[in-house]
Every structure is written in structure tokens, then in C-alpha cells.
Design an enzyme around this catalytic site. Sequence first.
Site, PDB file in Angstrom:
ATOM      1  N   ASP A  92       0.809  -1.207   0.000  1.00 13.23           N
ATOM      2  CA  ASP A  92       0.000   0.000   0.000  1.00 13.23           C
ATOM      3  C   ASP A  92       0.849   1.267   0.000  1.00 13.23           C
ATOM      4  O   ASP A  92       0.497   2.260  -0.642  1.00 13.23           O
ATOM      5  CB  ASP A  92      -0.933   0.007   1.208  1.00 13.23           C
ATOM      6  CG  ASP A  92      -2.072  -0.996   1.059  1.00 13.23           C
ATOM      7  OD1 ASP A  92      -2.434  -1.322  -0.084  1.00 13.23           O
ATOM      8  OD2 ASP A  92      -2.596  -1.454   2.087  1.00 13.23           O
TER       9      ASP A  92
ATOM     10  N   TYR B 187      -4.791   4.133   9.191  1.00 16.00           N
ATOM     11  CA  TYR B 187      -4.466   4.612  10.535  1.00 16.00           C
ATOM     12  C   TYR B 187      -5.733   5.055  11.279  1.00 16.00           C
ATOM     13  O   TYR B 187      -5.882   4.827  12.479  1.00 16.00           O
ATOM     14  CB  TYR B 187      -3.462   5.757  10.426  1.00 16.00           C
ATOM     15  CG  TYR B 187      -2.905   6.262  11.729  1.00 16.00           C
ATOM     16  CD1 TYR B 187      -2.950   5.498  12.887  1.00 16.00           C
ATOM     17  CD2 TYR B 187      -2.307   7.519  11.806  1.00 16.00           C
ATOM     18  CE1 TYR B 187      -2.434   5.962  14.078  1.00 16.00           C
ATOM     19  CE2 TYR B 187      -1.776   7.991  12.981  1.00 16.00           C
ATOM     20  CZ  TYR B 187      -1.852   7.218  14.119  1.00 16.00           C
ATOM     21  OH  TYR B 187      -1.338   7.700  15.285  1.00 16.00           O
ATOM     22  N   ASN B 188      -6.665   5.665  10.564  1.00 17.84           N
ATOM     23  CA  ASN B 188      -7.911   6.115  11.175  1.00 17.84           C
ATOM     24  C   ASN B 188      -8.648   4.973  11.871  1.00 17.84           C
ATOM     25  O   ASN B 188      -9.135   5.118  12.996  1.00 17.84           O
ATOM     26  CB  ASN B 188      -8.791   6.736  10.098  1.00 17.84           C
ATOM     27  CG  ASN B 188     -10.187   7.067  10.578  1.00 17.84           C
ATOM     28  OD1 ASN B 188     -10.389   7.991  11.357  1.00 17.84           O
ATOM     29  ND2 ASN B 188     -11.172   6.307  10.113  1.00 17.84           N
TER      30      ASN B 188
END
Length: 253
Positions: A43, A156-157
Site C-alpha cells: 500500500d 491509521y484512522n
Amino acid sequence: MPLKIAFAASRAPVAQTARAALLARYGDVPMPEADVIVALGGDGFMLQTLHSTQGLPAPVYGMNRGTIGFLMNEYSESGLEARLEAAEEATLNPLSMTAWDRDGREHQALAINEVSLLRAGPQAAKLRITVDGRLRMEELVCDGALVATPAGSTAYNYSAHGPVLPIGSDVLALTAVAAFRPRRWRGALLPKMAKVRFDVQEFEKRPVMAEADSRSIRFVTSVEIQSEPSVEHRILFDPGHGLEERLISEQFT
């Protein structure tokens, strides 16, 4: 007429080996001449490729030669041209970040996934949050905070207990990272075109860094974030495995 394909690969040996095998089978053209750009890696490399090719007309199709590969398709050397012809396209608008450091210098960057502020010392950060010029939170004491796009909402959220946002939704996620005060504040959903500003309080005592898709700015004093609709990233997925399906599946795994 066969597709003109440009191949890009991360530095990982497995990605370089895959690129060599695909070049031998399908050939290669310079990226500005390509109909499709195929990115081989994880990613992180996909984000890097999208950023570096945003001025080119060709969409990007990723094949996973990394770890998680949320933005990637499964790797296979056979049938690539047919897969590219059948691929579904998603268009992503990045976030624009403008940050100012303690020396008064201005830094700008784009982020496809999220812009995050993180404490850079032993003490918690103190952030003041303004949305569209209106003060919304006088003081957030935390390890950090982030603003995520729908495409980045499972990265990350999500790890910071933020919401997963459907692709195509006109919202952004503002999520706190380990909030201490207000203790139970997890964040907010904001309109896509909202302008979010973080002002770092006591920035000498409580240093904070800002990151936009892994581009880091140290010792920031203020950061402004908003969507950048003038920039479009085109990304391809195999049928039935697009971002919308991946976002839904992620919530049931």
C-alpha cells in the site's frame, strides 16, 4: 491494439522479481506513454506511485507484492491484459495540507489516506481545533489527531478507532489518537469540503509533527487540511473487489 503498460516496483526483492517476470512477458513503455501503470508492492508503494504519476493520464493498477495490500489486487503473471481491460475504476480526491513550523516556514503536501498530527516528545500534545473558521474545541490533550478520507478510513484512522467511511461519501473523519481530555472524545464526521485547522498549544514544550501520507514535517505550530477536488487519482480494481467492497468487508473481518 494491445494495451501499453508501464511497470513500477518497490525496492523489495519480491517486487523486483515480479517486475522482471512481467516485463519479459508483456514488455514495457515509459509512463507518459502508457495506457495503464501497474504498481508492484504494498500500500505504501501504491500511494507513492499515485502521487508521482498524478500528472499523467493513465490510471494505476496495483498488484500486491507487499504486506496488507488493501489498495492492491492479487498478484498473478497470467492474464494481465484481460484483467486490466475488465478492471473497475475508482477516483480519489486527496487532502491538501498546509503546515507551518516553529521557524515560520510553510510546507505543503497532498495526502490520499490521511493527514495526522502526532506528539513528538514525552508529553501529550495540546491541540486547538477550528472548522471553517469556527472554534470547535479549545483544547484536545492527546497523542495526536488525524483527518482521513474515505479511502484512508480503514488505515491509521481505523486503528485509532475512527469510523469506516463509504467510498463516494462526501465526508471526512476527524479522529483523536489516545485522547486524554476530553477523555471519551473520539472525533467527528465533517463535510468533505470543510477546512480543518489545528493550532498546537505550548509547541516548544509539547512538540508535534505532521504527516501527509508519510511525508513528515517536524515542530509544527499550525496545520490546515481540506479536500483538493482539483486533483484526481484514478485507481483500478478487479471486478467485485473494488474499494467499496473492501471497505465493507473490512468491517466484518
